[in-house]
Motif scaffolding. Sequence first.
Motif, mmCIF file in Angstrom:
data_model
loop_
_atom_site.group_PDB
_atom_site.id
_atom_site.type_symbol
_atom_site.label_atom_id
_atom_site.label_comp_id
_atom_site.label_asym_id
_atom_site.label_seq_id
_atom_site.Cartn_x
_atom_site.Cartn_y
_atom_site.Cartn_z
ATOM 1 N N SER A 196 20.957 9.110 4.578
ATOM 2 C CA SER A 196 21.730 9.599 3.115
ATOM 3 C C SER A 196 22.963 9.345 3.686
ATOM 4 O O SER A 196 23.592 8.850 3.052
ATOM 5 C CB SER A 196 21.759 11.422 2.871
ATOM 6 O OG SER A 196 20.369 11.495 2.551
ATOM 7 N N LEU A 200 24.263 6.350 1.715
ATOM 8 C CA LEU A 200 25.685 6.581 0.151
ATOM 9 C C LEU A 200 26.874 5.364 0.725
ATOM 10 O O LEU A 200 27.200 5.350 -0.067
ATOM 11 C CB LEU A 200 26.221 8.377 1.495
ATOM 12 C CG LEU A 200 27.565 8.605 -0.032
ATOM 13 C CD1 LEU A 200 27.132 8.409 -1.463
ATOM 14 C CD2 LEU A 200 27.836 9.609 0.938
ATOM 15 N N HIS A 203 25.843 3.013 -1.513
ATOM 16 C CA HIS A 203 25.650 2.907 -2.287
ATOM 17 C C HIS A 203 26.876 2.851 -2.683
ATOM 18 O O HIS A 203 27.607 2.255 -4.344
ATOM 19 C CB HIS A 203 26.001 4.152 -2.562
ATOM 20 C CG HIS A 203 26.119 4.917 -4.166
ATOM 21 N ND1 HIS A 203 25.389 4.028 -5.482
ATOM 22 C CD2 HIS A 203 26.282 6.022 -4.593
ATOM 23 C CE1 HIS A 203 25.352 4.769 -6.626
ATOM 24 N NE2 HIS A 203 26.817 5.895 -5.735
ATOM 25 N N TYR A 534 21.365 6.323 -6.924
ATOM 26 C CA TYR A 534 22.683 6.314 -6.917
ATOM 27 C C TYR A 534 23.210 4.278 -7.643
ATOM 28 O O TYR A 534 23.946 5.254 -7.785
ATOM 29 C CB TYR A 534 22.131 5.593 -5.076
ATOM 30 C CG TYR A 534 21.891 6.428 -4.243
ATOM 31 C CD1 TYR A 534 22.786 7.966 -4.379
ATOM 32 C CD2 TYR A 534 21.810 6.832 -3.747
ATOM 33 C CE1 TYR A 534 22.798 8.616 -3.674
ATOM 34 C CE2 TYR A 534 21.358 7.404 -2.110
ATOM 35 C CZ TYR A 534 21.969 8.134 -2.551
ATOM 36 O OH TYR A 534 22.064 9.289 -1.761
ATOM 37 N N ASP A 535 22.627 3.747 -7.613
ATOM 38 C CA ASP A 535 22.774 2.706 -7.949
ATOM 39 C C ASP A 535 23.481 2.157 -10.199
ATOM 40 O O ASP A 535 24.174 1.051 -10.034
ATOM 41 C CB ASP A 535 21.785 0.867 -7.644
ATOM 42 C CG ASP A 535 21.614 1.186 -6.037
ATOM 43 O OD1 ASP A 535 22.945 1.400 -5.650
ATOM 44 O OD2 ASP A 535 20.433 0.976 -5.802
ATOM 45 N N GLU A 540 26.073 9.446 -12.914
ATOM 46 C CA GLU A 540 28.012 9.797 -11.848
ATOM 47 C C GLU A 540 29.674 9.422 -13.145
ATOM 48 O O GLU A 540 29.912 10.111 -13.020
ATOM 49 C CB GLU A 540 27.642 9.114 -10.895
ATOM 50 C CG GLU A 540 27.455 8.397 -9.976
ATOM 51 C CD GLU A 540 26.624 7.523 -9.083
ATOM 52 O OE1 GLU A 540 27.148 6.308 -9.709
ATOM 53 O OE2 GLU A 540 26.379 7.489 -7.366
ATOM 54 N N ILE A 549 25.790 12.987 -6.403
ATOM 55 C CA ILE A 549 25.738 12.469 -4.808
ATOM 56 C C ILE A 549 25.641 13.673 -4.013
ATOM 57 O O ILE A 549 24.113 14.081 -3.444
ATOM 58 C CB ILE A 549 27.045 12.130 -4.720
ATOM 59 C CG1 ILE A 549 27.166 10.157 -5.413
ATOM 60 C CG2 ILE A 549 26.249 11.871 -2.942
ATOM 61 C CD1 ILE A 549 26.337 9.476 -5.018
ATOM 62 N N ASN A 553 21.758 13.911 -2.900
ATOM 63 C CA ASN A 553 21.032 14.093 -1.574
ATOM 64 C C ASN A 553 20.906 15.326 -1.223
ATOM 65 O O ASN A 553 19.545 15.092 -0.016
ATOM 66 C CB ASN A 553 22.156 13.599 -1.128
ATOM 67 C CG ASN A 553 23.295 13.074 -0.768
ATOM 68 O OD1 ASN A 553 23.083 12.042 -0.098
ATOM 69 N ND2 ASN A 553 24.581 12.285 -0.790
#
Length: 577
Positions: A196, A200, A203, A534-535, A540, A549, A553
């Motif tokens: 992870s 991260l 990312h 994530y992307d 976010e 995040i 995770n």
Amino acid sequence: EPGDPGDRSPPGSELGGPPPAAALAGSPQKLAEMLSSQYGLNVFVAGLLLMFAWAVHAVGVGKGHLLSFLITLMLIQLLWMLWYVGRSYAQRRLIREKDTHAGARWLRGSITLFAAITIVLGCFKIGYFVGFAECLSATEGVFPVAHSIHTLSQVYFLWGHAKDIIQSFKTLERFGLIHSVFTNLLLWANGVLNESKHQLNEHKERLMTLGFGNITIVLDDHSPECNCTSTALCSVISQGIYYLYPFNIEYHILASTMFYVLWKNIGRKVESHPHPKIQFRFHGVMMGTAVGLTVLAITIGVVAVYLIQIGRSKTKSESALIMFYIYATASLMLMVVAGLTGVWIYRTQETVLDESKNPARKLDSDLLIGTASGSWLISWGSILAIICAEEHPAYTWYNLPYSILAILEKYIQNLFIIESIHRKPERYNEDIRTLRVMAICSRNPAPLTPSCQKNGGTGDAASNSRELSHVLNGSVCLRESREQNQENNPGADGSPSSLPTNTKRKILRNIAAFLFLCNISLWIPPAFGCRPEYDNGLEEIVFGFEPWIIVVNLAMPFSIFYRMHSAASLFEVYCKT
């Protein structure tokens, strides 16, 4: 053992009510189970806190301390396994009870494959340590060696003893097995943490290409402080390590589940009827296999293009996200249709439910529901972010149906798998139907076939014969005959039960084969770095970078494990149908 006090029922249990608290607390078996579980949880919590301290760069806690703790746990487990194997060898002539449901051959084969890749991962780590030996602690070189020895020993142990039902030294065995469970869970968590952190960092570097410049980019760097003796070799090794982590993660979670079943089986009384052998047959599943392999091939292409395109530029990143969402939505729609068809067939056919106590089956059902919650958490977060976001990039509207279908598909697939694993094999049901016809239609007691005697249908047939034969003999025989004619003639009516048994079995096996390959396909993208959660950056912005995040995770490892566990369960469904 008949004289073991741990096997005695507590006073009052034969009356149907709950046992008194004092009697329950005084039961050696219950007490040992409670004490061992608390020991395992304390070991697990201590290990998780040590990992957390290292991950957040806590003062005085280094990677060497974490690895030393894990090495100690592995050595304790190794000593216990050596003692158990030695004692089993000394008592090899004694007849031991076995749980035929636990430790299936295909499951042991899967764990062997993952273990072999884990050992390759250990070799890569040894090479990485050699390259950076000047600035790495000795524990980073000892850990992969100890881990490889632990892996080999553990696989050998599970191949030989996964089906054991322990009836002696129960307290010591409970502590040894629960220690093994939580040691593997900590090794799993360590692999998840390392993988992870790598994902991260990648990312964070990609986010700038999507135009999210208002998110602070701070890389979490745990790289060595010195240069590698061979820069090119170390670069290849460090990249290869993270492509092997998914197999290491699956290996440890599978091992922990197998040890947990052993722990639950301690002191258990096995039911007398034999468990039918599960055989793998490829005949008659061409359609499901062909469509599943097509999805698998498309998945590999999509993942390759995604990893190449994402992070290159904003336009390429958005195109990669849209491509992934279209592919995943189409795959999930096919899986929803297949799952609904399977559930529909199960609900409309008359089959005997298997209500016997089975720790392995119960664990399978619990893991399906528990690990699916990780994916549901991410999907609901994405849906809420889409609703609340002020700006909606083009790929947002592809994310919405994908998130909704991800929730729905797991719900239906879980229902299909649980329906299947709680039903007896079709051969058993055919024997019961034949036995009923023979017992009811004959005025004299009908001779029982050996297969019916094995499956325990004698009592059912006898009761039916006593109650019905003297009043409904002719009419019941006629009705049974008509039902058999309808089963052989699917055009007689439009109900699902009018389909021939072989046709229903073939459809269910094609569905199981298709869903098996689709779950393997959907395991590949998140396991190898294709993670739009994530992307895309939208969640976010709505929830904040760090909160989202943390959610991803925590939930992503369960989501990844869900796909592999579903594939394993569907393989069992395929072989059983």
